[in-house]
Scaffold this motif. Structure first.
Motif, PDB file in Angstrom:
ATOM      1  N   PRO B 299       0.805  -1.224   0.000  1.00 15.52           N
ATOM      2  CA  PRO B 299       0.000   0.000   0.000  1.00 15.52           C
ATOM      3  C   PRO B 299       0.844   1.285   0.000  1.00 15.52           C
ATOM      4  O   PRO B 299       0.488   2.256  -0.673  1.00 15.52           O
ATOM      5  CB  PRO B 299      -0.795  -0.127   1.307  1.00 15.52           C
ATOM      6  N   ARG B 300       1.953   1.298   0.723  1.00 13.54           N
ATOM      7  CA  ARG B 300       2.749   2.522   0.797  1.00 13.54           C
ATOM      8  C   ARG B 300       3.364   2.851  -0.568  1.00 13.54           C
ATOM      9  O   ARG B 300       3.354   3.999  -1.012  1.00 13.54           O
ATOM     10  CB  ARG B 300       3.865   2.353   1.838  1.00 13.54           C
ATOM     11  N   ILE B 301       3.890   1.829  -1.231  1.00 14.04           N
ATOM     12  CA  ILE B 301       4.464   2.048  -2.560  1.00 14.04           C
ATOM     13  C   ILE B 301       3.366   2.456  -3.545  1.00 14.04           C
ATOM     14  O   ILE B 301       3.557   3.353  -4.375  1.00 14.04           O
ATOM     15  CB  ILE B 301       5.228   0.785  -3.030  1.00 14.04           C
ATOM     16  N   ALA B 302       2.189   1.847  -3.428  1.00 17.44           N
ATOM     17  CA  ALA B 302       1.086   2.170  -4.342  1.00 17.44           C
ATOM     18  C   ALA B 302       0.638   3.621  -4.153  1.00 17.44           C
ATOM     19  O   ALA B 302       0.443   4.356  -5.132  1.00 17.44           O
ATOM     20  CB  ALA B 302      -0.087   1.211  -4.106  1.00 17.44           C
ATOM     21  N   SER B 303       0.482   4.053  -2.904  1.00 17.19           N
ATOM     22  CA  SER B 303       0.007   5.423  -2.696  1.00 17.19           C
ATOM     23  C   SER B 303       1.071   6.431  -3.124  1.00 17.19           C
ATOM     24  O   SER B 303       0.758   7.489  -3.671  1.00 17.19           O
ATOM     25  CB  SER B 303      -0.415   5.650  -1.242  1.00 17.19           C
ATOM     26  N   GLY B 304       2.340   6.079  -2.906  1.00 22.65           N
ATOM     27  CA  GLY B 304       3.426   6.950  -3.362  1.00 22.65           C
ATOM     28  C   GLY B 304       3.430   7.080  -4.878  1.00 22.65           C
ATOM     29  O   GLY B 304       3.608   8.175  -5.422  1.00 22.65           O
ATOM     30  N   PHE B 305       3.207   5.966  -5.556  1.00 21.66           N
ATOM     31  CA  PHE B 305       3.175   6.013  -7.023  1.00 21.66           C
ATOM     32  C   PHE B 305       1.977   6.816  -7.514  1.00 21.66           C
ATOM     33  O   PHE B 305       2.083   7.640  -8.442  1.00 21.66           O
ATOM     34  CB  PHE B 305       3.130   4.593  -7.606  1.00 21.66           C
ATOM     35  N   ALA B 306       0.808   6.609  -6.883  1.00 19.99           N
ATOM     36  CA  ALA B 306      -0.393   7.338  -7.311  1.00 19.99           C
ATOM     37  C   ALA B 306      -0.175   8.843  -7.179  1.00 19.99           C
ATOM     38  O   ALA B 306      -0.529   9.625  -8.075  1.00 19.99           O
ATOM     39  CB  ALA B 306      -1.594   6.894  -6.474  1.00 19.99           C
ATOM     40  N   ARG B 307       0.454   9.250  -6.086  1.00 21.42           N
ATOM     41  CA  ARG B 307       0.699  10.675  -5.846  1.00 21.42           C
ATOM     42  C   ARG B 307       1.657  11.235  -6.910  1.00 21.42           C
ATOM     43  O   ARG B 307       1.421  12.269  -7.523  1.00 21.42           O
ATOM     44  CB  ARG B 307       1.281  10.850  -4.450  1.00 21.42           C
ATOM     45  N   ARG B 308       2.747  10.506  -7.112  1.00 19.42           N
ATOM     46  CA  ARG B 308       3.749  10.971  -8.080  1.00 19.42           C
ATOM     47  C   ARG B 308       3.153  11.033  -9.494  1.00 19.42           C
ATOM     48  O   ARG B 308       3.419  11.968 -10.249  1.00 19.42           O
ATOM     49  CB  ARG B 308       4.957  10.026  -8.031  1.00 19.42           C
ATOM     50  N   ARG B 309       2.333  10.030  -9.824  1.00 16.94           N
ATOM     51  CA  ARG B 309       1.695   9.980 -11.137  1.00 16.94           C
ATOM     52  C   ARG B 309       0.783  11.185 -11.316  1.00 16.94           C
ATOM     53  O   ARG B 309       0.789  11.832 -12.380  1.00 16.94           O
ATOM     54  CB  ARG B 309       0.904   8.675 -11.253  1.00 16.94           C
ATOM     55  N   ASP B 310       0.017  11.510 -10.282  1.00 21.24           N
ATOM     56  CA  ASP B 310      -0.871  12.681 -10.363  1.00 21.24           C
ATOM     57  C   ASP B 310      -0.064  13.960 -10.611  1.00 21.24           C
ATOM     58  O   ASP B 310      -0.462  14.804 -11.411  1.00 21.24           O
ATOM     59  CB  ASP B 310      -1.686  12.835  -9.075  1.00 21.24           C
ATOM     60  N   GLU B 311       1.039  14.096  -9.899  1.00 26.44           N
ATOM     61  CA  GLU B 311       1.880  15.287 -10.072  1.00 26.44           C
ATOM     62  C   GLU B 311       2.333  15.419 -11.522  1.00 26.44           C
ATOM     63  O   GLU B 311       2.325  16.503 -12.107  1.00 26.44           O
ATOM     64  CB  GLU B 311       3.125  15.213  -9.185  1.00 26.44           C
ATOM     65  N   ILE B 312       2.770  14.280 -12.083  1.00 26.70           N
ATOM     66  CA  ILE B 312       3.295  14.323 -13.452  1.00 26.70           C
ATOM     67  C   ILE B 312       2.169  14.649 -14.439  1.00 26.70           C
ATOM     68  O   ILE B 312       2.334  15.495 -15.328  1.00 26.70           O
ATOM     69  CB  ILE B 312       3.982  12.984 -13.786  1.00 26.70           C
ATOM     70  N   LEU B 313       1.028  14.026 -14.252  1.00 32.99           N
ATOM     71  CA  LEU B 313      -0.088  14.284 -15.165  1.00 32.99           C
ATOM     72  C   LEU B 313      -0.573  15.731 -15.083  1.00 32.99           C
ATOM     73  O   LEU B 313      -1.116  16.269 -16.050  1.00 32.99           O
ATOM     74  CB  LEU B 313      -1.253  13.319 -14.899  1.00 32.99           C
ATOM     75  N   ALA B 314      -0.364  16.368 -13.927  1.00 32.69           N
ATOM     76  CA  ALA B 314      -0.827  17.739 -13.741  1.00 32.69           C
ATOM     77  C   ALA B 314       0.165  18.773 -14.265  1.00 32.69           C
ATOM     78  O   ALA B 314      -0.155  19.963 -14.323  1.00 32.69           O
ATOM     79  CB  ALA B 314      -1.094  17.989 -12.263  1.00 32.69           C
ATOM     80  N   ALA B 315       1.372  18.338 -14.654  1.00 30.88           N
ATOM     81  CA  ALA B 315       2.380  19.309 -15.082  1.00 30.88           C
ATOM     82  C   ALA B 315       2.011  19.889 -16.449  1.00 30.88           C
ATOM     83  O   ALA B 315       1.382  19.213 -17.278  1.00 30.88           O
ATOM     84  CB  ALA B 315       3.755  18.643 -15.142  1.00 30.88           C
ATOM     85  N   ASP B 316       2.404  21.141 -16.655  1.00 31.90           N
ATOM     86  CA  ASP B 316       2.085  21.831 -17.911  1.00 31.90           C
ATOM     87  C   ASP B 316       2.648  21.094 -19.115  1.00 31.90           C
ATOM     88  O   ASP B 316       3.819  20.678 -19.102  1.00 31.90           O
ATOM     89  CB  ASP B 316       2.703  23.237 -17.915  1.00 31.90           C
ATOM     90  N   GLY B 317       1.834  20.969 -20.152  1.00 30.61           N
ATOM     91  CA  GLY B 317       2.325  20.452 -21.423  1.00 30.61           C
ATOM     92  C   GLY B 317       2.367  18.942 -21.508  1.00 30.61           C
ATOM     93  O   GLY B 317       2.806  18.400 -22.523  1.00 30.61           O
ATOM     94  N   VAL B 318       1.915  18.245 -20.448  1.00 32.99           N
ATOM     95  CA  VAL B 318       1.978  16.780 -20.473  1.00 32.99           C
ATOM     96  C   VAL B 318       0.784  16.213 -21.227  1.00 32.99           C
ATOM     97  O   VAL B 318      -0.363  16.554 -20.944  1.00 32.99           O
ATOM     98  CB  VAL B 318       2.026  16.211 -19.032  1.00 32.99           C
ATOM     99  N   ARG B 319       1.036  15.373 -22.219  1.00 36.97           N
ATOM    100  CA  ARG B 319       0.007  14.717 -23.028  1.00 36.97           C
ATOM    101  C   ARG B 319      -0.020  13.236 -22.655  1.00 36.97           C
ATOM    102  O   ARG B 319       1.031  12.584 -22.599  1.00 36.97           O
ATOM    103  CB  ARG B 319       0.392  14.888 -24.497  1.00 36.97           C
ATOM    104  N   VAL B 320      -1.199  12.718 -22.387  1.00 38.42           N
ATOM    105  CA  VAL B 320      -1.312  11.309 -21.995  1.00 38.42           C
ATOM    106  C   VAL B 320      -1.448  10.434 -23.246  1.00 38.42           C
ATOM    107  O   VAL B 320      -2.351  10.644 -24.061  1.00 38.42           O
ATOM    108  CB  VAL B 320      -2.523  11.087 -21.061  1.00 38.42           C
ATOM    109  N   ILE B 321      -0.538   9.468 -23.360  1.00 37.58           N
ATOM    110  CA  ILE B 321      -0.611   8.519 -24.483  1.00 37.58           C
ATOM    111  C   ILE B 321      -1.319   7.239 -24.037  1.00 37.58           C
ATOM    112  O   ILE B 321      -2.138   6.684 -24.742  1.00 37.58           O
ATOM    113  CB  ILE B 321       0.803   8.206 -25.016  1.00 37.58           C
ATOM    114  N   ALA B 322      -0.966   6.773 -22.842  1.00 36.69           N
ATOM    115  CA  ALA B 322      -1.622   5.587 -22.268  1.00 36.69           C
ATOM    116  C   ALA B 322      -1.860   5.893 -20.799  1.00 36.69           C
ATOM    117  O   ALA B 322      -0.922   6.266 -20.094  1.00 36.69           O
ATOM    118  CB  ALA B 322      -0.744   4.352 -22.431  1.00 36.69           C
TER     119      ALA B 322
END
Lengths: 507, 507
Positions: B299-322
């Motif tokens: 769970p700790r690794i999963a929540s850490g990844f979810a948080r980091r993923r959200d940060e990256i997706l929220a950054a300017d100019g990021v386009r989601v491919i998958a």
């Protein structure tokens, strides 16, 4: 990435080293070797003037400094051969293997590459061999790294003169600008050590200064390796049979080793364990009387030695065998001969804290051990890491044919766990500059005992491993080509090797 | 010298390791090798039960854990052969030489000896191969060092079960009591790391935890080496010609490498530099759709990844491919597939701080570079040290016959200065366990990049050099005997060698 804290002059020096690093690394090892030989030749051409400056600045004798300059030139030439031989590259080639134990294996090739700019803090007591053009500089250049030397404050003029000779020779040999630089000042040294462009540090000096710098190197945002060669008390153990066999030789050998270069050597024997009733007092005193008075390196070292000597002489149970004294001249330079004292094992144990710290000068402490003492156990009891440890045996004992063989083997084993060099029937001063030499040992002898600061293995401090996977030959370093154009040792692991792993161990 | 701060149980474990150290070091390498093979065999005997515990505790698949157990057994057998081969001993023999360039040279013989007790902090993401019986343990035992493993809190039951198998096998093979020990708990790990009887540390985990432990090791009264294998973002560079040659292979290879083991690998490619207009979006999205959902380690690794993923997706100019997403189940376990996003080089440069940190999970960032971008310059601009760096070339480019050869060579050169392994036309996950593998790189990839944590060279971390001067054969280790009874590689320097030093460099 320049640090704002560097002065413009330091910034120029560090930037030049960083800019030069890829070019120096990319040179053919033979070009680096030629540059090292050019430096060696140039030092010898300028021998007379350099030795004259050195004698004035350090008080070391002309004979000693001439010898040291020769040593410096010889070790530059040794590192030239070392660079060409390429042992430190440790080239390994795994052939691709479809039958590999864990699924298909790619072609993997591994070698060691130069670290980049090295900062070398020069020593006080070897103004040539551990200074501007000394072993640390030579080994780093041989590895393919630019070098910045922080001059020692004990011989600034010699440092400048040597740097001029080194710089001219390197330029003449076609090495890139920035391959070599010199800086002065302790604070400047610390500032450069903290610069992110410096990739490793080397140092020869005191435990206190070495620890401070090692801590700085470890605490950087990007930590770097720091190879400090620090203090050592170099315990010596003499058996009863060895005393019986060659008392006079032992007495004169000890005094020579303790008093050479005014005892200002990191390999000076600081403690000699002799059997109670050894009867060497007269021979030692007589040998010490024949030692000529020698100036110490400078007033600070002389006053430090005088203070430490007084402390030792004031400790309970200490008997003076030879009283060398410290005479201060009108310039506050200290002049010394050999001081040899003795103490019983019991008194040594009681006054351990007062006696154990290194006296940097011509003084040694004889510890007199009762018959039946377990010598091996004294090492972990009294000593931390040391550069050297010495055993004096009789001829019969050396042959392994005596009843105390197991005890002696235990002593040698204990030494090998706590020192970097174990000597037999000799004295630790006078370190041979050779491929098998080890000059380094567990803390506090060095800050990092994975390598050596004397001998050709010292080159290994300044390289790191890199692997290339499925690399086309067009983009592979020459040391890893199949036709081995540099002729370096290559360790090939053929396809199919994994099928026999473990078999040799099954009996 | 026991520390008062150790609990009685820890004290017993550390004292046992320290007591065992001389005996383990003195063993014939073949005996150490036999013990390693016994451990490998025992692990395979207990495969079913161990893999079952591991699957439950870590969420890794049975197939993956079976493969990992096999890898662990294979590397134990590889280290058995490594111990017998004795390359790490680096035996050197200088013959005594009366004609030596600096006066008579003694007989000097140098080899590497085991450091003593090693503390190994196990990893979360490799419950076999970087854990109780993993590469750090195997290489330290092969070197002749006792090992204490600090179990990872992510798989305590598997750690205990593995330790039982390892301990029984070592005892059965006749290894001394204290050769191997297991402890649990972060504070206990720190306490043991500070114990003066521990001679080195090894670690696999996060940058923050690794830095904390490395700082503790460096700040001890007696500093020790600390080999931490930390984070890495593993940049990949793909040329326009490579995309033109094999677009679909690149897309599917990338997704496989990013999503394997739920992206929880230190060699997962975190950044992929592709030419603008690469046209791979559809192929990547399609490959990502075929990835099966995978549970993360905890769970700790999963929540850490979810948080980091959200940060990256929220950054300017990021386009989601998958868009892989993170699904939490009722036990707060995270289930994931592959997330692939893209960003222009300009936006990457602008949002560098938000994007550069490792996302420990199945996510990668494609950076789209305009034609004419100087790829080599991007490495020092954006990245610190990394475990790996990868280049994808076309067949023509690989042959070195294209006009951009110099640029590509510059890129490979820049990679070799910043990473430990440079790959061509492959993906960095799936590290081969071989003699030439390098798994380690400049900070923060590792705390000490003088060696590797995968492959047989890893044994070199746990030895240090010792020289013997004028040693009678009766007191000399077997590896340094003239008749070489262990058959290790010996490098002999014959008398007279110094007379030619420097000659090879004169042209």
């Amino acid at each position: 990435m320049a640090q704002e804290s560097l002065t413009p002059e330091l910034e120029r020096t560090v930037a030049a080293a960083a800019d030069a690093a890829p070019a120096v690394a990319a040179l053919d090892p033979r070009d680096r070797a030629a540059a090292l030989v050019a430096v060696a030749d140039a030092l010898e051409e300028h021998r007379t003037e350099l030795v004259e400056i050195g004698t004035t600045e350090t008080g070391l004798t002309t004979a000693r400094l001439n010898g040291e300059l020769t040593r410096t030139a010889v070790q530059l030439r040794m590192f030239a051969d070392t660079a060409i031989a390429g042992d430190e590259v440790d080239a390994r080639i795994d052939e691709a293997d479809t039958e590999y134990a864990l699924g298909a294996r790619p072609d993997v090739r591994r070698m060691h590459l130069p670290l980049g700019p090295i900062l070398n803090f020069a020593a006080s007591n070897f103004p040539f061999a551990f200074s501007v053009a000394g072993g640390d500089t030579a080994s780093a250049l041989a590895a393919g790294c630019p070098v910045i030397v922080k001059a020692h404050s004990g011989h600034p003029e010699l440092s400048d003169a040597t740097a001029q000779v080194v710089g001219d020779a390197l330029r003449g040999a076609g090495m890139p600008a920035g391959t070599f630089g010199l800086i002065h000042g302790q604070e400047n040294g610390v500032a450069v050590l903290q610069d992110p462009r410096i990739m490793a540090g080397a140092f020869t000096g005191s435990i206190a200064a070495g620890r401070r710098l090692a801590d700085i190197a470890a605490a950087r945002p990007t930590p770097i390796p720091f190879f400090g060669e620090l203090g050592s008390v170099n315990p010596v153990f003499v058996t009863t049979a060895a005393v019986a066999e060659r008392a006079d030789d032992l007495a004169s050998g000890l005094v020579t080793s303790v008093s050479g270069s005014a005892g200002q050597l990191c390999t000076k024997p600081g403690f000699v364990f002799l059997p109670e009733g050894h009867g060497l007092d007269a021979a030692i005193a007589s040998a010490a009387e024949n030692v000529a008075e020698h100036r110490m390196l400078g007033p600070r070292i002389a006053s430090g030695f005088a203070r430490r000597r007084d402390e030792i002489l004031a400790a309970d149970g200490v008997r003076v065998i030879a009283d060398g004294g410290v005479r201060l001249d009108d310039d506050e330079q200290g002049w010394v001969t050999a001081t040899v004292v003795a103490v019983s094992l019991d008194d040594f144990r009681r006054n351990h804290d007062a006696l154990i710290e290194e006296a940097f000068g011509p003084l040694t402490i004889i510890v007199e051990t009762p018959a039946g003492t377990d010598l091996a156990s004294l090492l972990p009891e009294f000593f931390a890491g040391n550069l050297t440890g010495t055993v004096h045996l009789s001829a019969e004992e050396a042959a392994g044919s005596t009843g105390n063989r197991a005890e002696l083997a235990a002593l040698v084993g204990a030494l090998s766990r706590q020192v970097g060099r174990v000597l037999f029937n000799g004295w630790p001063t006078g370190v041979a500059v050779t491929p098998a030499m080890q000059h380094g040992g567990p803390w506090p002898a060095t800050t990092n005992d994975s390598s050596t600061s004397v001998g050709s293995a010292a080159i290994q401090r300044f390289v790191r491993p890199v692997a290339y996977q499925n690399a086309p030959e067009a983009f592979l370093p020459a040391a890893l080509h199949d036709d081995n154009p540099l002729g370096v040792p290559q360790r090939r692991s053929p396809a199919g090797d994994s099928t026999t792993w473990g078999d040799a161990a099954r009996r």
